[in-house]
Structure formats: C-alpha cells, structure tokens
Design an enzyme around this catalytic site. Structure first.
Site, PDB file in Angstrom:
ATOM      1  N   CYS A  22     -48.966 -77.220 -28.519  1.00  0.00           N
ATOM      2  CA  CYS A  22     -48.178 -76.086 -28.981  1.00  0.00           C
ATOM      3  C   CYS A  22     -49.111 -74.672 -28.584  1.00  0.00           C
ATOM      4  CB  CYS A  22     -48.252 -76.069 -30.589  1.00  0.00           C
ATOM      5  SG  CYS A  22     -47.274 -77.681 -31.052  1.00  0.00           S
ATOM      6  N   GLY A  48     -45.525 -75.992 -24.885  1.00  0.00           N
ATOM      7  CA  GLY A  48     -44.485 -76.558 -25.469  1.00  0.00           C
ATOM      8  C   GLY A  48     -42.916 -76.146 -25.204  1.00  0.00           C
ATOM      9  N   ASN A 123     -51.404 -74.927 -34.066  1.00  0.00           N
ATOM     10  CA  ASN A 123     -51.667 -75.757 -32.741  1.00  0.00           C
ATOM     11  C   ASN A 123     -52.778 -76.727 -32.981  1.00  0.00           C
ATOM     12  OD1 ASN A 123     -53.527 -75.045 -29.533  1.00  0.00           O
ATOM     13  ND2 ASN A 123     -52.247 -76.637 -30.262  1.00  0.00           N
ATOM     14  N   GLY A 124     -52.517 -78.245 -32.844  1.00  0.00           N
ATOM     15  CA  GLY A 124     -53.647 -79.057 -33.412  1.00  0.00           C
ATOM     16  C   GLY A 124     -53.091 -80.222 -33.964  1.00  0.00           C
ATOM     17  N   TYR A 263     -56.251 -80.152 -17.613  1.00  0.00           N
ATOM     18  CA  TYR A 263     -54.602 -79.999 -17.555  1.00  0.00           C
ATOM     19  C   TYR A 263     -53.885 -79.016 -18.211  1.00  0.00           C
ATOM     20  CZ  TYR A 263     -49.919 -81.570 -18.004  1.00  0.00           C
ATOM     21  OH  TYR A 263     -48.411 -81.470 -18.124  1.00  0.00           O
TER      22      TYR A 263
HETATM   23  P1  AMP Z   1     -48.251 -90.762 -16.532  1.00  0.00           P
HETATM   24  O1  AMP Z   1     -47.131 -90.739 -15.337  1.00  0.00           O
HETATM   25  O2  AMP Z   1     -48.159 -91.169 -17.787  1.00  0.00           O
HETATM   26  O3  AMP Z   1     -49.580 -91.422 -15.810  1.00  0.00           O
HETATM   27  O4  AMP Z   1     -48.760 -89.269 -16.679  1.00  0.00           O
HETATM   28  C1  AMP Z   1     -49.723 -88.376 -15.811  1.00  0.00           C
HETATM   29  C2  AMP Z   1     -49.165 -87.114 -15.459  1.00  0.00           C
HETATM   30  O5  AMP Z   1     -48.801 -86.473 -16.625  1.00  0.00           O
HETATM   31  C3  AMP Z   1     -50.247 -86.384 -14.617  1.00  0.00           C
HETATM   32  O6  AMP Z   1     -49.671 -86.046 -13.398  1.00  0.00           O
HETATM   33  C4  AMP Z   1     -50.469 -85.220 -15.420  1.00  0.00           C
HETATM   34  O7  AMP Z   1     -50.330 -83.978 -14.565  1.00  0.00           O
HETATM   35  C5  AMP Z   1     -49.351 -85.206 -16.669  1.00  0.00           C
HETATM   36  N1  AMP Z   1     -50.243 -85.324 -17.968  1.00  0.00           N
HETATM   37  C6  AMP Z   1     -51.293 -85.818 -18.383  1.00  0.00           C
HETATM   38  N2  AMP Z   1     -51.283 -85.646 -19.576  1.00  0.00           N
HETATM   39  C7  AMP Z   1     -50.279 -84.871 -20.360  1.00  0.00           C
HETATM   40  C8  AMP Z   1     -49.714 -84.621 -21.383  1.00  0.00           C
HETATM   41  N3  AMP Z   1     -50.542 -84.869 -22.416  1.00  0.00           N
HETATM   42  N4  AMP Z   1     -48.755 -84.200 -21.618  1.00  0.00           N
HETATM   43  C9  AMP Z   1     -48.018 -83.666 -20.659  1.00  0.00           C
HETATM   44  N5  AMP Z   1     -48.263 -84.376 -19.249  1.00  0.00           N
HETATM   45  C10 AMP Z   1     -49.397 -84.916 -19.082  1.00  0.00           C
END
Ligand code: AMP
Length: 490
Positions: A22, A48, A123-124, A263
């Site tokens: 968030c 978000g 947020n949290g 990220y």
């Molecule tokens: P996955 O396809 O499940 O392995 O997700 C990895 C991808 O999702 C990477 O390209 C990251 O940039 C992105 N990512 C990692 N953590 C998150 C998160 N908590 N929320 C949204 N995207 C994420």
C-alpha cells in the site's frame, strides 16, 4: 456481448504475480489538500492498484471518497476533488496483502471516537491483529471491515486516554507487526512508523504545508521538498502549530524492509537516505562480481530488473540491451475473449526484441523469483527468439519465506526457492545457469560489510526466515499469509 461479471473468475486473466502493498499520503495546511493528495497517490500507484481513497477535514466535518480502481479513474474528475473540502487530508492506495476485495475494506477507514472523528490509512500488516480483534469483539467492539487496520480504531475506542494522540499511542503499544500510518483528526494529520521502521514514511514541505508520504516520488510530483524520513517508532503531528514529534515507543534497532530497495519502491525515490536506483545498480554490480559468466549481452526483465541490469552490464563490461519490451497498458485483469486465445499463453505483458537476442549468449537480470512463473515464461520467449545460451541472474537472494509484514507473497509451499534447490530451479526455469546475489553481497551493495548475523540491519525475513517481529497470529493458529478472514491492509 456484455463482459462477464467480475466474480466470474474463469474469464479473468489475473497476472500470476504476487501483489503490491500500500501507499500513503497526508497533508496539513494546504489550500489544495485533496488535489495534492490525489497527485501524491498517483505517484504511489505502483504500491497498490486495487483501490484508492481520500478523507479530508474542513474544520467542521469530514469528507470521504473511496473506490475500487486506479487513482486517475477515481480522482481524475475535478468534481470529486471539489467534494473533498478542507486544508487537511489523507489518502491511501491499496492492494490488500491478504483477504477479500470489498468496498468496506477501502482505506482510509473512519470512525467517530469519544475524542472526535478519526480517519486512518495503513501500510503494513499486523501480526497479532486477529488475536486483538477476537478480544475486542468479546469486549463488545463492532467491526465493519475485515482489515487488520480496524483493530487500531477498536483499541483507540476502548482506550481510557484523553487525547487522540495518546489513544493512538496506547493502541499502537498493543499491536505487533509492521506499520506506517497516516491519520486525520479534527485538527491534525498524524504520521507514525512502527518501532523497527519496517515500512517507509517520509516528511515533506511545500510552502507552509507539511506532508507525509510513503516515498519521496510523491513529494516530487507536487514540487515539495523532502525534509526527512519519519524515524522508526516516531509519531509526527502536523497541525496549526506546525510540526510536533513524539516518541511513544522504546528505541529499537531499525529493520527497514530490504525488499523495498530491491523491488517495491520506485527507482526515483530516496528511501532511508539511499537512492533506490543507485542501490539497485550497486546490487547489479555486486551480482556481476559474484556470478558473471561469459556472454554477449545483458538484458533486463522490465521494468523492475532494469537498474540492476545496468549495474551488472557496467561491472561485467558486457553490452546492455533492451531485449524484452514491456507493454505498459496491461491492466491487472484482462478478459480473454475465447478459449483458443486463452490457451495461446498470449504475450500480454512482455515481448522479445529478436534482433538483440538471436544468436547471442544472453544474461537475463530480474529482481526476484517468487513462484517462478515469470522466469519460466520469459526464458521460453528468449530461447524462441534465438538465444544460444540463457543465464539468469537475480538481484535478490532466493525468496524462501513468506512476508507477514505487508508484502504480498504466496504461502511458503508456493515459493519456488522454498521447494527446490538452485540446480532444480535451473532445470525448471530452463536456463543454462542461474545465480542469486548472496545475502552478504546484498548487504555489501547497501553499503555494509555484510549481514551482521547478530544484529541484521534490515528486515530480510523473506530470504532468511528470521522474523524480527513475533508472528503471534500465525504461531497461535493456522494463519496463512493469504488465507485469514482478517485481511492485511497492504
Ligand atoms: P514470479 O513470477 O511469481 O516468480 O514473480 C516474480 C516476478 O514478480 C519478478 O519479476 C518480480 O519483479 C515480481 N515481484 C516480486 N515480488 C513481488 C510482489 N510482492 N508483488 C508484485 N510483484 C512482485
């Protein structure tokens, strides 16, 4: 043909990704409070995309607008902003970290307390929210939402403290978890960070108006100056007297979420004194030092892999190319017209830039592997574009544990790195080699000598399984990060 109902999930393509958390914004003493808040939320949209809300106060009454959808769609209409009267306002963008998408969960939440009206955005994620809520319900408290944030309001409602600031501090002394909050009372905007400072919150100033935001990019958008980070455990009150600081919690070593740097935060933000972009490029350099292999080209998985790939390419002295192009107009959901199209595995989000890939040994750089879905798809694409070798380099250590502090990750058994060894992941993803930055390398990139095992400088639970805040709800019951009745706020 009419579009299928939203509830008909069969027809909805949901991106197979974990979800964002968030974003918060709050401002006091501005003649354009609601417009500034809407702009701030717009800059924080990456945190978000499920819903957005603003609550304002004009000295007499509160006004609120809360909707499912994107900030621009909800607050782009000047008539909506005009309804949000007053010189103080707070706002929230949300992607629930757990639980349902329902209108009553949209923040800021609002309540009439014994000490006056009170709105709050969070947020949290609280890790004892469920236990506290059970207790409050037993004591006769009514709850209207299923978010853990409402527990803070419940605790304030039953607090014997006279002032709203004391009630909030009293409530927060009872909660466990990670939180940055912005709140609106009948005379002030309040910002608080949890004692470990897991989630970000910054203070800014524009003319005579102070403001609070999750990230500095939300100050930039309105031309405000960055004043400082709100300190872990600090409560700041913005009102007619300007700025007052309180420290209601005992000082603890800070444990900022390292995944914000990897990220979450926008690369143009400065978080906890560090430029996110610089941190990411340094992580990329460290990754190259740790695990480079001979290659012809370094290609980022856009957008989040870009700064790390720039750092990697510079360190390895290998050309950087945009070999994968991202479509920025893909919404969170896309209705696939037919079964045939659905089975094509359409490249909704990414496509390859063949000319930069064919006949080359490629190093692909991404920030993380969670379920592995993205990597599998991307590698398949890069191979079919003619790469002779594909080496994957990840700018975080393996994600082996779920986050309970506000970042939406799947349950542990869905995390690829929790189930497979690196060798197994290499095969599953279909790459010639796979390497993650080491945890010490990550800390080095953040300017430390390595991870201090006795006193880690960040929250890195998703990589180490060392949770710095008790997981009371999980340990006392069967709470899964995504499966409780009680939703995280994001
Ligand atoms: P996955 O396809 O499940 O392995 O997700 C990895 C991808 O999702 C990477 O390209 C990251 O940039 C992105 N990512 C990692 N953590 C998150 C998160 N908590 N929320 C949204 N995207 C994420």
């Amino acid at each position: 043909m009419s579009a299928p109902a939203h509830s008909d999930k069969k027809y909805l393509f949901r991106l197979h990704k974990p979800r964002e958390e968030c974003g918060l914004f709050g401002i006091a003493g501005s003649s354009d409070a609601a417009a500034h808040t809407a702009l701030g939320l717009h800059a924080l949209q990456h945190r978000g995309q499920e819903s957005a809300g603003i609550v304002s106060f004009d000295g007499k009454r509160f006004y609120n607008e809360r909707e499912l959808g994107l900030v621009g769609d909800i607050f782009g209409d000047p008539a909506v902003i005009a309804r949000l009267k007053g010189s103080c306002s707070i706002g929230h963008v949300r992607y629930s970290t757990t639980g349902e998408t329902i209108k009553r969960n949209i923040q800021p939440l609002f309540a009439e307390l014994g000490c006056g009206g009170f709105a709050v955005a969070h947020n949290g994620n609280l890790t004892n929210g469920r236990a506290l809520r059970r207790d409050l319900v037993r004591r006769g408290c009514l709850f209207q939402s299923t978010t853990d944030t409402e527990v803070i309001i419940g605790l304030m409602a039953v607090s014997g403290q006279p002032s709203v600031v004391d009630r909030l501090a009293d409530a927060l002394r009872q909660v466990e978890g990670a939180y940055s909050l912005v709140a609106l009372t009948e005379g002030s905007v309040i910002g608080v960070r949890d004692p470990l400072g897991v989630r970000p919150l910054v203070l800014g100033k524009l003319g005579g108006a102070y403001m609070l935001a999750s990230e500095t990019c939300a100050l930039d958008i309105i031309g405000a100056e960055f004043v400082r980070d709100v300190s872990p455990g600090e409560m700041v009150v913005l009102d007619a007297n300007g700025l007052t600081c309180h420290n209601p919690f005992p000082v603890q070593p800070r444990r900022f979420c390292i995944f914000e740097h990897i990220y979450f935060a926008r690369p143009d933000s400065v978080v906890e004194g560090t430029s996110v972009y610089d941190a990411r490029t340094r992580i990329g350099r460290e990754l190259a030092r740790e695990s480079h292999v001979p290659a012809d080209v370094v290609i980022p998985v856009p957008d989040s892999g870009v700064p790390a790939a720039i750092g990697y390419a510079a360190e390895a002295k290998v050309p950087f190319e945009l070999g994968i192009i991202r479509n920025h107009y893909v919404g969170r959901t896309f209705i696939e017209p037919t079964d045939h199209i659905r089975h094509l595995g359409v490249k909704l989000k990414h496509n390859t830039n063949r000319a930069r890939i064919a006949g080359k040994r490629v190093i692909l750089v991404d920030d993380s592997i969670v379920r592995g879905t993205t990597s599998i798809k991307i590698v398949e694409m890069v191979r079919s574009a003619g790469a002779t070798q594909v080496h994957m380099r990840i700018s975080s250590p393996p994600t082996t544990h779920s986050c309970f502090y506000g970042i939406d990750t799947p349950e542990r058994d869905k995390l690829m790195a929790a189930r497979q060894t690196i060798d197994e992941m290499t095969k599953t993803i279909g790459v010639d080699s796979l390497a993650f930055i080491s945890i010490d390398g990550l800390y080095r990139a953040m300017g430390m000598r390595g991870r201090d095992a006795n006193r880690p400088q960040f929250c890195d639970a998703c990589f180490t399984g060392e949770y710095p805040i008790p997981l009371t709800d999980r340990d006392g019951g069967s709470l899964q990060p995504q499966l409780s009745l009680l939703s995280g706020s994001g």
